[in-house]
Design a protein around this motif. Sequence first.
Motif, PDB file in Angstrom:
ATOM      1  N   ASP A 151       0.891  -1.207  -0.127  1.00  0.00           N
ATOM      2  CA  ASP A 151      -0.013  -0.002  -0.196  1.00  0.00           C
ATOM      3  C   ASP A 151       1.099   1.343   0.077  1.00  0.00           C
ATOM      4  N   GLY A 189      -9.442  -6.584   4.740  1.00  0.00           N
ATOM      5  CA  GLY A 189      -9.863  -6.771   6.058  1.00  0.00           C
ATOM      6  C   GLY A 189     -11.018  -5.756   6.158  1.00  0.00           C
ATOM      7  N   GLU A 209     -11.591 -10.829   8.208  1.00  0.00           N
ATOM      8  CA  GLU A 209     -10.661 -10.620   7.169  1.00  0.00           C
ATOM      9  C   GLU A 209     -11.463 -11.258   5.907  1.00  0.00           C
ATOM     10  N   LYS A 210     -11.438 -10.430   4.758  1.00  0.00           N
ATOM     11  CA  LYS A 210     -11.841 -10.988   3.274  1.00  0.00           C
ATOM     12  C   LYS A 210     -12.997 -11.587   3.438  1.00  0.00           C
ATOM     13  N   VAL A 222     -10.032  -2.154   5.341  1.00  0.00           N
ATOM     14  CA  VAL A 222      -8.660  -1.850   6.241  1.00  0.00           C
ATOM     15  C   VAL A 222      -7.449  -1.668   5.190  1.00  0.00           C
ATOM     16  N   THR A 250      -6.116  -9.213  11.550  1.00  0.00           N
ATOM     17  CA  THR A 250      -7.454  -8.762  11.381  1.00  0.00           C
ATOM     18  C   THR A 250      -8.288  -9.533  12.611  1.00  0.00           C
TER      19      THR A 250
END
Length: 321
Positions: A151, A189, A209-210, A222, A250
């Motif tokens: 990111d 997340g 999470e996912k 997230v 997460t």
Amino acid sequence: MGRMIVPHTTPTPDPDRTARTVRKAVVPAAGLGTRFLPATKATPKEMLPVVDKPAIQYVVEEAAAAGLDDVLMITGRHKRAIEDHFDHAFELEQALAAKGDTVRLDAVRDPARLADIHHIRQGDPLSLGHAVLCARHHVGDQPFAVLLSDDLIDPRETLLSRMVEVRERREGSVVALMEVPPEQIHLYGCAAVEPSGEDGVVRVTGLVEKPSREDAPSRYAVIGRYVLDPSVFDILEHTPPGRGGEIQLTDALQEMAAGGTVHGVVFDGLRYDTGDKADYLRTVVRLACDRADLGPEFTAWLKEFVAGLENAGAERERLAA
Ligand code: G1P
């Protein structure tokens, strides 16, 4: 008794320095980078250039800009290039100094001057939760930031500083949240949130999470910036493997959210996912256009190139008709 006179020589404490508890950043960088093979066969994915700097340098610059002067990289085998990049390069520096090339000399020296940079190895590149746990000894019992190097937050944004500031005022842990289209939430997340009474800050009541689009509690994803309370380490120690059979950060945060100690800073600025090929290309183009030295010439070329693509498209349609 007279009033106590405070001598004017008493040093005034700098509120910023004395109050600040978040000083360290952790950057997990042990992943295999399989999405970029074969480029990442012998080069860590974190070292892929974004214009003329490796992606991970932007991340360390972001940490330094938020006042974090101690950065721990969680690396692994085949990641020596990262250590070398944030170290001195004496031969190169000497050669540039001899030529009087101060601009390039600064570019070579800058990475090592950004922060006090440490490296430890994760061993097996297991999950993100495991990577964060590897930082336990180095971090100690102070809150700390985690920055995921896929990111990339635009250098003009101040997201991490805002997150640190929220932690200093509210205690607990802070995650960065970004609204994404429902069809993308399964990549992240996802946080269930409530208003906090403060603009741009939410209370995180749960994390998953996912999740599938149907199971997602919101559209808040997230993104890879966290400021974590050190209590996360004890929680990670007993967090069972979750999604994909991995210890998920997460899931540890979900346990903290249930206790009401997780806050979300909502971000709607510029973020790039350099872990995705198409987004990586977009990142390079956008940042190149913004550069004072490259931007004007490159933007002019880009406009011509796009116009050429459009003309070619019109020509194809004409021929197909
Ligand atoms: C990780 C986290 C996920 C987060 C994402 C942000 O996933 O597990 O919760 O939303 O980073 O980029 P990854 O992208 O490593 O699979």
